[in-house]
Enzyme design. Structure first.
Site, PDB file in Angstrom:
ATOM      1  N   ASP A 109       1.838  -1.939  -3.427  1.00  0.00           N
ATOM      2  CA  ASP A 109       2.247  -1.320  -4.236  1.00  0.00           C
ATOM      3  C   ASP A 109       1.602   0.088  -4.371  1.00  0.00           C
ATOM      4  O   ASP A 109       0.508   0.287  -4.187  1.00  0.00           O
ATOM      5  CB  ASP A 109       2.427  -1.944  -5.773  1.00  0.00           C
ATOM      6  CG  ASP A 109       3.400  -3.208  -5.678  1.00  0.00           C
ATOM      7  OD1 ASP A 109       4.357  -3.358  -4.784  1.00  0.00           O
ATOM      8  OD2 ASP A 109       3.051  -4.102  -6.530  1.00  0.00           O
TER       9      ASP A 109
HETATM   10  N1  URA Z   1       1.210  -8.324  -4.879  1.00  0.00           N
HETATM   11  C1  URA Z   1       1.614  -7.324  -5.734  1.00  0.00           C
HETATM   12  O1  URA Z   1       2.080  -7.578  -7.001  1.00  0.00           O
HETATM   13  N2  URA Z   1       1.359  -6.107  -5.296  1.00  0.00           N
HETATM   14  C2  URA Z   1       0.900  -5.682  -4.215  1.00  0.00           C
HETATM   15  O2  URA Z   1       0.642  -4.468  -3.997  1.00  0.00           O
HETATM   16  C3  URA Z   1       0.391  -6.633  -3.424  1.00  0.00           C
HETATM   17  C4  URA Z   1       0.554  -7.916  -3.851  1.00  0.00           C
END
Ligand code: URA
Length: 234
Positions: free
Chosen positions: A102
């Site tokens: 993310d």
């Molecule tokens: N899980 C999440 O919620 N976000 C990420 O970026 C990676 C794994």
């Protein structure tokens, strides 16, 4: 070789994204738009994506990046945000990120022009372990950690069993080590939300046996031969 495999071997993108390109009518074989995946590429064929000829290159490039917060894991961003590609300037290969972190997640990200290897790492059937250091709100109970270990459901999506251990109190929350074997969108955040808690900090520290180690935020390095061999063996 099947057209989808050929395209990913050319480093266009992961195999599934290449299939999308075919569906979108952006791929031509010897001048004709390809409409099916069940097409074989033979020596001497010319394959184009968006009008550009693509070929399998002999040498591939593999990079490990410590993705910082504040950038997206795509090659181009329609909204003009900073992307992980901006951090690996100077590399001549047509790299793309393997999987996603993310915008506000940091940590280990592999970039490559090897679509086959990318496919191996991300394909759900290979269940490659991804380990995260997570700081969560409050102090999860042992019963909550047990629920995460067994697998939880959130927003109508099921998240499989995870390895979870509590490290201790940290910055007003609790630090956990969490290993997951799927790669669903916002997986860790949603798992923690299913407990009625929030993720305060999220960093990927390992993909399988590959570890981020001492790489600083925003820094990258080429993978070592044994690391590439390991990923190929998955
Ligand atoms: N899980 C999440 O919620 N976000 C990420 O970026 C990676 C794994």
């Amino acid at each position: 070789m099947r057209i989808n495999k050929y395209l990913s071997s050319c480093g266009v993108d992961s195999r599934r994204k290449c299939e999308k390109l075919i569906e979108e009518g952006r791929v031509r074989l010897n001048g004709k738009t390809v409409t099916a995946f069940a097409v074989d590429i033979k020596d001497g064929d010319t394959v184009e994506v968006d009008g550009h000829v693509v070929r399998i290159a002999a040498k591939r490039t593999y990079i490990m990046l410590h993705k910082p917060k504040g950038c997206v894991c795509t090659v181009h961003d329609d909204k003009g945000r900073k992307t992980v590609m901006d951090l690996v300037g100077g590399v001549r290969a047509r790299l793309f990120p393997v999987g996603r972190l993310d915008y506000d997640t940091e940590g280990l990200l592999i970039l490559t022009d090897d679509g086959e290897l990318a496919n191996k790492i991300t394909h759900p059937k290979n269940a490659v372990a991804k380990t995260y250091s997570v700081r969560v709100e409050g102090e999860p109970t042992e019963a909550e950690l047990k629920r995460l270990r067994a697998g939880v459901e959130y927003g109508g999506v099921k998240y499989g069993a995870a390895r979870v251990s509590a490290v201790g109190a940290e910055n007003g929350g609790t630090k956990l080590n969490v290993t997951i074997f799927e790669g669903k969108n916002h997986e860790i955040k949603n798992m923690i939300e299913s407990l009625g808690r929030r993720v305060l900090f999220l960093k990927r520290v390992a993909i399988g046996e590959l570890r981020l180690g001492g790489l600083n935020r925003g820094e990258w390095r080429y993978l070592k031969t044994d690391e590439i061999e390991y990923l190929r063996s998955l």
